[in-house]
Design a protein around this motif. Structure first.
Motif, PDB file in Angstrom:
ATOM      1  N   GLN A  26       0.829  -1.209   0.000  1.00 21.48           N
ATOM      2  CA  GLN A  26       0.000   0.000   0.000  1.00 21.48           C
ATOM      3  C   GLN A  26       0.861   1.256   0.000  1.00 21.48           C
ATOM      4  OE1 GLN A  26      -3.510   0.054   2.595  1.00 21.48           O
ATOM      5  NE2 GLN A  26      -3.162  -2.108   3.034  1.00 21.48           N
ATOM      6  N   THR A  30       0.821   4.094  -2.964  1.00 20.16           N
ATOM      7  CA  THR A  30       0.544   5.472  -2.541  1.00 20.16           C
ATOM      8  C   THR A  30       1.624   6.417  -3.064  1.00 20.16           C
ATOM      9  OG1 THR A  30      -0.564   4.694  -0.525  1.00 20.16           O
ATOM     10  CG2 THR A  30       0.193   6.970  -0.540  1.00 20.16           C
ATOM     11  N   TYR A  86      -7.820   8.650  -2.180  1.00 21.81           N
ATOM     12  CA  TYR A  86      -8.611   7.471  -1.814  1.00 21.81           C
ATOM     13  C   TYR A  86      -7.713   6.370  -1.257  1.00 21.81           C
ATOM     14  CZ  TYR A  86     -11.212   3.122  -2.353  1.00 21.81           C
ATOM     15  OH  TYR A  86     -11.784   1.901  -2.119  1.00 21.81           O
ATOM     16  N   VAL A  87      -6.608   6.097  -1.952  1.00 27.02           N
ATOM     17  CA  VAL A  87      -5.694   5.033  -1.531  1.00 27.02           C
ATOM     18  C   VAL A  87      -5.068   5.362  -0.184  1.00 27.02           C
ATOM     19  CG1 VAL A  87      -3.528   3.847  -2.076  1.00 27.02           C
ATOM     20  CG2 VAL A  87      -5.220   4.231  -3.861  1.00 27.02           C
ATOM     21  N   SER A  88      -4.634   6.630  -0.007  1.00 27.41           N
ATOM     22  CA  SER A  88      -3.987   6.998   1.256  1.00 27.41           C
ATOM     23  C   SER A  88      -4.980   6.999   2.412  1.00 27.41           C
ATOM     24  CB  SER A  88      -3.321   8.372   1.129  1.00 27.41           C
ATOM     25  OG  SER A  88      -4.291   9.380   0.909  1.00 27.41           O
ATOM     26  N   SER A  89      -6.226   7.404   2.148  1.00 28.75           N
ATOM     27  CA  SER A  89      -7.241   7.374   3.211  1.00 28.75           C
ATOM     28  C   SER A  89      -7.539   5.946   3.632  1.00 28.75           C
ATOM     29  CB  SER A  89      -8.524   8.057   2.731  1.00 28.75           C
ATOM     30  OG  SER A  89      -8.301   9.423   2.482  1.00 28.75           O
ATOM     31  N   ARG A  90      -7.615   5.062   2.655  1.00 28.37           N
ATOM     32  CA  ARG A  90      -7.852   3.655   2.977  1.00 28.37           C
ATOM     33  C   ARG A  90      -6.669   3.079   3.758  1.00 28.37           C
ATOM     34  NH1 ARG A  90      -9.854  -0.949  -1.352  1.00 28.37           N
ATOM     35  NH2 ARG A  90     -10.133  -2.626   0.181  1.00 28.37           N
ATOM     36  N   GLU A  93      -6.924   4.320   7.358  1.00 27.82           N
ATOM     37  CA  GLU A  93      -7.920   3.598   8.147  1.00 27.82           C
ATOM     38  C   GLU A  93      -7.423   2.201   8.525  1.00 27.82           C
ATOM     39  OE1 GLU A  93     -10.564   4.698   9.482  1.00 27.82           O
ATOM     40  OE2 GLU A  93     -10.528   6.669   8.536  1.00 27.82           O
ATOM     41  N   THR A  94      -6.696   1.555   7.606  1.00 27.93           N
ATOM     42  CA  THR A  94      -6.136   0.229   7.888  1.00 27.93           C
ATOM     43  C   THR A  94      -5.142   0.304   9.040  1.00 27.93           C
ATOM     44  OG1 THR A  94      -6.371  -0.412   5.563  1.00 27.93           O
ATOM     45  CG2 THR A  94      -4.886  -1.725   6.907  1.00 27.93           C
ATOM     46  N   ARG A 139      -4.878  10.165   8.330  1.00 28.73           N
ATOM     47  CA  ARG A 139      -5.773  10.386   7.199  1.00 28.73           C
ATOM     48  C   ARG A 139      -5.377  11.595   6.365  1.00 28.73           C
ATOM     49  NH1 ARG A 139      -9.406   9.845  11.545  1.00 28.73           N
ATOM     50  NH2 ARG A 139     -10.223   7.727  11.755  1.00 28.73           N
TER      51      ARG A 139
END
Length: 581
Positions: A26, A30, A86-90, A93-94, A139
Motif C-alpha cells: 500500500q 501510494t 482514496y488510496v492513502s485514506s484507505r 484507516e487500515t 488520514r
C-alpha cells in the motif's frame, strides 16, 4: 499520580518503520500515485512558458496544441490526485485499525497495579483523544505532508531545468528564512504537546473520580473542593495550551514571510535578467509560476508540521502504554503438574508510599491444595498480602514464589494461568451471559458454562432468564444485581481453573446464609486447588485448613481454627466476638 509511560521519538520512528514494512504494498502504490499526480502538476507552468516564448517570437501555430496539452496535464493531475487521496485514506484507516487493536492488547497486558497508579483517566484519554488525533494525522497530515515534500522536490527540479540561476535565488531566499524558526519550533513542540495531552488525562481522571464518587461527594459536602480541584487542572491545561499556541504563533508568521519572499526575489532577479537579455520571458514566467506553485506546498508542509508533532506525541502515548511481547514456545514455562501449586512468601515487605510499609517481613508457606484463611482488622494488610500473592503488586523486599516460579519474573500469561484474584468488586460487560462467562475461557462449551453457573449456585437465575445463555445483560439492558454479578465473577473463576486462587471477600455482597451455601459449593468445585481466602466472615475461616491472623502488617498467629481458639489469642477473641453477634 504518575501517568503511563510515553515512547521516545526513536521508538515512535521504529513503530512507523514497522508499519511501513507491514504495509509496503500500500505504501508503494501510494508513493507511485502521488508521484504521478505531482509530476503532472509540473507540466502546465513549463508549457505556459513555452507558449509565451512562441508568441513572443510571433509563432501562433502551436497555441492550440499547447493549450490541449495544458488541459491534459491538469486533468491527469486531478484524476491521480483523487485516486491518491482514496488510496492513502484507505491506508490510514487500515493502520488506525491495527493501532486500535494493538492498543487494546497493550492495555489488557498492563499489570493492574500500573493502571491503578496511573489512573484510569490517562488510559481513557489515550484510547479516545490520542487515537482521534493520530487518526487525523494518518488520514490527512501524513499523506498531505508526503505530497508537499514530493511536490517541492519535483518543482525544484523543474525550476532548475527552467533556470538554474533563478532556482538558486529561490533556495537562498527560502532556506535561511524558514530553517531557524522551524528548528526552534521542532526542539520544543513534542515536549509541549506531550505536556498538553497529559493535562487532558488529568482532567479526565478528575471527572471520572467525581462522577464515580458523586454520592460520597454529596454526602460529605465537598462539592466546592472537587470544583476547585477541577478548575486547578483546567488552569494547568490552559497554560499548556497557551504554550503550544505560542509555538505556533512564532512558526506561522515566519511561514508567510518564507513563502512570499522567494516569489518577489525570483520576479525581481528574473526581470533584471530578462532586461539584460540573459534569459527569455517564457523562462522567467515558468520560474515565477513554479516558485509560486511551490509556495502552497511549502506553507502546507510547515503547517502540517504542527499536526505531525501532535501525531508524534499521540503515537508516543499510544505505543508507550506497554510493549507487546508474545512468549515463544521456548520462553513458556511448563504448567505445574499438579493443581494447587505451593506458595512461598519469604521476608516480604511492601509499601504503597515509600517509607511507610504496610507489610513488615511477612513469611508464609502454603501447601499445594491447602485452603488458607486470612483474617484480621481493617487496614492490617490482608488485601495487600492477597494482591502480592496474586502478582498484582511486587514486594519491595523479599521473595514470593508460586510452584517454584518467582512472580516478578512471570509473564502475564503465566500469572493468569497460575494465580487468579477475585475481589468484591465485579463488572458485568454489556453482552450475553455466555460472552461474560467465556471471558475466562474462550473455548468453554455451553455445557461447561452452565456447570460453572451451577457450581456457584446461579442455576435457578440462569433458568429464569428469558433467553438463557443468550440473554443480553449489562448497562442499558437486563440489570444484574451486585450479588448476581458476584456469582458471575465466581463462575468465571471456575472456568478459568487456576492453580492458586485468592478470594478477597469475594462473597461479601451475598447475605450470610447464601454466602455460606455458595462457599460450600465452591469448596467442592475447587477441591485440590490452593485457596487463599481473605475473610471478614469467620465461618470462612472456620472451614479453612489453616488461618493466618494479620495484625499491623505481620502474621500474629498461624494455625487451624481449633488450635487458635485453644491458644486464646487474637483469633480466639475475634471468634468469641463474632459468635456473640
Amino acid at each position: 499520580m504518575s501517568g503511563l509511560p510515553v515512547a521516545t521519538s526513536r521508538e515512535t520512528a521504529r513503530e512507523v518503520g514497522s508499519i511501513a514494512a507491514a504495509y509496503k504494498g500500500q505504501v508503494f502504490w501510494t508513493v507511485v500515485l502521488y508521484t504521478i499526480a505531482s509530476a503532472a502538476g509540473l507540466g502546465a507552468p513549463w508549457l505556459l512558458g513555452e507558449l509565451i516564448d512562441s508568441l513572443d517570437a510571433g509563432n501562433t501555430s502551436t497555441v492550440d496544441a499547447i493549450a490541449m496539452a495544458v488541459a491534459g496535464f491538469v486533468l491527469t493531475q486531478a484524476l491521480f490526485s483523487g485516486i491518491s487521496h482514496y488510496v492513502s485514506s484507505r491506508f490510514g484507516e487500515t493502520v488506525m485499525a491495527r493501532l486500535r487493536e494493538e492498543f487494546v492488547r497493550r492495555s489488557l497486558a498492563l499489570p493492574l497495579s500500573t493502571v491503578e497508579r496511573a489512573g484510569t483517566g490517562d488510559l481513557m484519554t489515550r484510547s479516545s483523544r490520542d487515537i482521534a488525533q493520530l487518526g487525523q494525522v494518518l488520514r490527512r497530515a501524513a499523506p498531505e505532508s508526503f505530497v508537499c515534500v514530493l511536490t517541492l522536490v519535483l518543482t525544484l527540479a523543474a525550476l532548475t531545468l527552467a533556470s538554474p540561476l533563478l532556482a538558486l535565488v529561490a533556495l537562498v531566499t527560502t532556506v535561511p528564512v524558514l530553517w531557524a524558526p522551524a528548528r526552534w519550533y521542532l526542539r520544543r513542540a513534542r515536549e509541549a504537546y506531550l505536556a498538553e495531552n497529559a493535562t487532558y488525562s488529568e482532567i479526565a481522571e478528575g471527572l471520572a473520580a467525581t462522577v464515580e464518587g458523586a454520592r460520597t461527594v454529596e454526602a460529605l459536602r465537598i462539592q466546592r473542593d472537587r470544583i476547585d480541584k477541577g478548575q486547578a487542572v483546567i488552569g494547568k491545561s490552559y497554560g499548556a495550551e497557551r504554550r503550544t499556541l505560542f509555538l505556533r504563533s512564532v512558526l506561522f508568521p515566519s511561514l508567510d514571510f518564507g513563502v512570499t519572499l522567494p516569489v518577489a526575489a525570483v520576479l525581481l532577479v528574473g526581470g533584471l535578467m530578462y532586461a539584460a537579455d540573459l534569459t527569455t520571458l517564457g523562462a522567467v514566467t515558468a520560474a515565477v509560476l513554479y516558485i509560486n506553485q511551490a509556495g502552497e506546498p511549502m506553507f502546507m508542509l510547515l503547517a502540517w508540521l504542527d499536526e505531525l508533532q501532535t501525531g508524534d506525541a499521540s503515537l508516543g502515548r499510544i505505543i508507550g502504554v506497554g510493549p507487546i511481547k508474545q512468549a515463544t514456545v521456548d520462553e513458556k514455562r511448563p504448567a505445574p503438574q499438579e493443581h494447587g501449586a505451593a506458595v512461598r512468601v519469604r521476608d516480604v515487605r511492601y509499601a504503597y508510599n515509600e517509607g511507610h510499609d504496610v507489610l513488615h517481613g511477612v513469611s508464609l508457606d502454603i501447601a499445594p491444595g491447602e485452603r488458607l484463611a486470612v483474617v484480621g482488622p481493617s487496614g492490617a494488610g490482608k488485601s495487600t498480602l492477597g494482591r502480592l500473592i496474586a502478582g498484582i503488586d511486587s514486594p519491595g523486599m523479599g521473595s514470593l514464589t508460586v510452584a517454584g516460579h518467582d512472580l516478578r519474573d512471570a509473564t502475564l500469561e503465566e500469572l493468569r494461568r497460575e494465580v487468579l484474584l477475585v475481589t468484591q468488586e465485579h463488572h458485568v460487560f454489556l453482552g450475553t451471559v455466555r460472552d461474560n462467562l467465556a471471558l475466562a475461557n474462550t473455548s468453554a462449551t455451553d455445557e461447561q458454562i452452565t456447570e460453572a453457573l451451577t457450581a456457584v449456585d446461579a442455576d435457578e437465575w440462569l433458568a429464569s432468564l428469558p433467553h438463557g445463555l443468550d440473554t443480553v445483560v449489562g448497562s442499558a439492558e437486563l440489570k444484574v444485581e451486585p450479588a448476581r454479578a458476584q456469582q458471575i465473577a465466581l463462575a468465571r473463576l471456575v472456568l478459568a481453573d487456576p492453580d492458586v486462587l485468592v478470594l478477597d471477600e469475594a462473597t461479601s455482597l451475598l447475605d450470610p446464609r447464601a454466602a455460606r451455601h455458595l462457599e460450600r459449593h465452591l469448596a467442592t468445585v475447587l477441591s485440590g486447588r490452593t485457596v487463599v481466602a481473605i475473610a471478614h466472615r469467620l465461618h470462612t475461616a472456620h472451614d479453612a485448613d489453616r488461618i493466618a491472623v494479620v495484625e499491623d502488617g505481620r502474621i500474629a498467629e498461624l494455625g487451624s481454627h481449633d488450635e487458635l481458639v485453644a491458644a486464646g489469642g487474637h483469633y480466639a477473641a475475634l471468634w468469641r466476638s463474632w459468635q456473640g453477634n
